[in-house]
Design a protein around this motif. Structure first.
Motif, PDB file in Angstrom:
ATOM      1  N   VAL A  34       0.845  -1.191   0.000  1.00 32.76           N
ATOM      2  CA  VAL A  34       0.000   0.000   0.000  1.00 32.76           C
ATOM      3  C   VAL A  34       0.882   1.243   0.000  1.00 32.76           C
ATOM      4  CG1 VAL A  34      -1.808   1.274   1.219  1.00 32.76           C
ATOM      5  CG2 VAL A  34      -1.783  -1.236   1.298  1.00 32.76           C
ATOM      6  N   LEU A  35       0.528   2.226  -0.816  1.00 31.11           N
ATOM      7  CA  LEU A  35       1.177   3.531  -0.804  1.00 31.11           C
ATOM      8  C   LEU A  35       0.116   4.581  -0.513  1.00 31.11           C
ATOM      9  CD1 LEU A  35       3.723   5.275  -1.271  1.00 31.11           C
ATOM     10  CD2 LEU A  35       3.032   5.451  -3.668  1.00 31.11           C
ATOM     11  N   LEU A  36       0.273   5.295   0.599  1.00 30.49           N
ATOM     12  CA  LEU A  36      -0.650   6.362   0.993  1.00 30.49           C
ATOM     13  C   LEU A  36      -0.037   7.691   0.570  1.00 30.49           C
ATOM     14  CD1 LEU A  36      -3.158   7.423   2.521  1.00 30.49           C
ATOM     15  CD2 LEU A  36      -1.798   7.318   4.632  1.00 30.49           C
ATOM     16  N   VAL A  37      -0.695   8.378  -0.357  1.00 27.78           N
ATOM     17  CA  VAL A  37      -0.198   9.638  -0.906  1.00 27.78           C
ATOM     18  C   VAL A  37      -1.006  10.781  -0.306  1.00 27.78           C
ATOM     19  CG1 VAL A  37       0.277  10.974  -2.991  1.00 27.78           C
ATOM     20  CG2 VAL A  37       0.394   8.457  -3.055  1.00 27.78           C
ATOM     21  N   ASP A  38      -0.320  11.650   0.416  1.00 29.00           N
ATOM     22  CA  ASP A  38      -0.980  12.787   1.050  1.00 29.00           C
ATOM     23  C   ASP A  38      -0.327  14.069   0.574  1.00 29.00           C
ATOM     24  OD1 ASP A  38      -2.680  14.210   2.647  1.00 29.00           O
ATOM     25  OD2 ASP A  38      -1.513  13.947   4.475  1.00 29.00           O
ATOM     26  N   ALA A  39      -1.113  15.136   0.462  1.00 32.20           N
ATOM     27  CA  ALA A  39      -0.576  16.418   0.020  1.00 32.20           C
ATOM     28  C   ALA A  39       0.451  16.938   1.020  1.00 32.20           C
ATOM     29  CB  ALA A  39      -1.703  17.425  -0.144  1.00 32.20           C
ATOM     30  N   PRO A  40       1.527  17.567   0.539  1.00 32.86           N
ATOM     31  CA  PRO A  40       2.495  18.185   1.466  1.00 32.86           C
ATOM     32  C   PRO A  40       1.831  19.321   2.231  1.00 32.86           C
ATOM     33  CG  PRO A  40       3.334  18.101  -0.798  1.00 32.86           C
ATOM     34  CD  PRO A  40       1.882  17.784  -0.861  1.00 32.86           C
ATOM     35  N   PRO A  41       2.438  19.771   3.335  1.00 34.76           N
ATOM     36  CA  PRO A  41       1.878  20.920   4.051  1.00 34.76           C
ATOM     37  C   PRO A  41       1.679  22.092   3.099  1.00 34.76           C
ATOM     38  CG  PRO A  41       3.630  19.900   5.341  1.00 34.76           C
ATOM     39  CD  PRO A  41       3.649  19.228   3.997  1.00 34.76           C
ATOM     40  N   GLY A  42       0.516  22.719   3.163  1.00 33.73           N
ATOM     41  CA  GLY A  42       0.207  23.813   2.259  1.00 33.73           C
ATOM     42  C   GLY A  42      -1.282  23.897   2.006  1.00 33.73           C
TER      43      GLY A  42
END
Length: 407
Positions: A34-42
């Motif tokens: 599994v790869l969980l892709v989350d937006a960087p801080p911003g």
């Protein structure tokens, strides 16, 4: 080459819940990567928020629960409050930062789940899976491939619908100088607020102690307020209705949840699916999402571990969606008095049964018994009108208004 079996896009409640359910090895079950892709801080990362739901006994995420309540109260515009015990249910509140921390600890020790801070640019089907183009926090472009993609990011626009109302709210976490809250009872809807010309409004109070609570002003209407409008409404509610006296605002939250009879697609490609609010997990008549997305992610995780095609289910039955469409139309047309209708239900239906009804967990006989306690004429007229109504697109709120909620 496939980078991962499963790519989960977005780390809101739905993305975190699915990753949490897939973390670790289970004896006799398949363990997908599994790869969980989350937006960087911003700006693309959503602000902190709370999720509320009801369930019996202990739950999967109890370690992240801020508070829970055995009793609920609804206050009509005039007269005595309606109050009841939820047993065997409990009303629970989870703050997003606490859920993130709980799931993060699990994922940090999981051999099969990785995390990536990146902005998703495009998602497309390819032979045998899907390709996801991302830009990482350093601005570098990268292409990932996955057998299955589950996208929980908010929708850019809402699908066409016959009726769309917006549940929009602004809340303060407050600490008061004197003990004014009953920590054992949550005020689910307090209709002692000025009612808008179109729709309805109410206060919402979740005490976490005698001096502390989340206090919100909420509207169901066609469009959100200005920032000043929310502040004025909440100040009027805390000062003139609740009479809290001196208080300190510890933090705030603002949100906007579509309440719509639109058909939200859960499959958008051969290997690409939507989950959470983006995948129809929000209950149209209430705006609650957390319980629905748990049913959705539980089913997806089970299918992946069993090697089956992991199509996310609709967490709400066709009967529930039909009833919601009628209620939304009755409210939007002004035929039904929202505060009167809701207070009538809470006064005449046992609270545990009503909550199961609102969660789509009742049988047909129970649904009919609840329906008979609503104003029959406006509901029947709305039901007969619906088949002839066209589905029309709904404009996304302007950039200076609260973004659509993610879950």
């Amino acid at each position: 080459m496939v980078d991962t079996d499963v790519a989960v896009l977005g780390a809101g409640a739905a993305g975190l819940s699915l990753a949490h359910r897939l973390a670790g090895d289970l004896p006799g079950r398949r363990t997908p990567s599994v790869l969980l892709v989350d937006a960087p801080p911003g700006p693309l990362r959503p602000p902190s928020r709370t999720w509320c739901f009801w369930e019996p006994g202990p739950g999967r995420f109890d370690a992240a629960v801020t508070a829970c309540w055995p009793r609920l109260r609804v206050r009509p515009p005039d007269g005595d409050p309606i109050e009841g015990d939820l047993a065997p249910l409990r009303y629970k509140m989870i703050r997003s930062d606490d859920l993130e921390a709980l799931v993060g600890r699990t994922l940090a020790h999981s051999p099969n789940v990785r995390r990536l801070a990146a902005t998703v640019e495009t998602v497309e089907d390819v032979r045998g899976g899907a390709r996801v183009q991302v830009t990482d926090a350093d601005g570098r472009s990268r292409v990932l491939t996955a057998r299955w993609v589950f996208d929980s990011r908010p929708l850019g626009s809402l699908p066409a619908a016959r009726t769309t109302l917006l549940q929009h709210f602004h809340g303060w976490f407050v600490r008061t100088a004197r003990p004014v809250f009953d920590a054992g009872t949550a005020d689910l809807m307090d209709f002692r607020t000025p009612q808008p010309a179109h729709g309805l409004s109410f206060g919402y109070v979740l005490p976490t102690g005698p001096h502390e609570a989340l206090v919100e002003y909420t509207e169901f209407s066609s469009g959100p307020l200005t920032a000043d409008g929310y502040e004025a409404a909440l100040r009027q509610y805390t000062d003139e209705v609740l009479r809290l006296g001196d208080l300190r605002i510890l933090s705030t939250e603002t949100g906007l949840i579509p309440m719509t009879d639109a058909r939200v697609p859960r499959q958008v490609g051969a290997s690409v699916f939507r989950i959470g609010a983006a995948g129809g997990a929000t209950r149209p008549s209430t705006g609650y999402t957390f319980a629905g997305l748990q049913r959705q992610t539980r089913a997806v995780a089970a299918a992946l571990r069993q090697g089956r095609r992991p199509v996310p289910p609709d967490p709400h039955s066709a009967r529930s969606r039909a009833m919601d469409a009628v209620l939304l139309r009755a409210l939007d047309s002004g035929r039904a008095d929202g505060p009167a209708l809701l207070c009538r239900l809470f006064a005449r239906v046992p609270l545990p049964r009503l909550l199961r009804f609102l969660d789509g967990r009742t049988r047909l006989r129970e649904d009919l018994s609840v329906g008979l306690r609503t104003p029959i004429a406006p509901m029947l007229r709305s039901a007969l009108e619906l088949p002839g109504l066209p589905r029309r697109p709904f404009d996304h709120p302007s950039p200076d208004q609260p973004p659509l909620e993610t879950a």
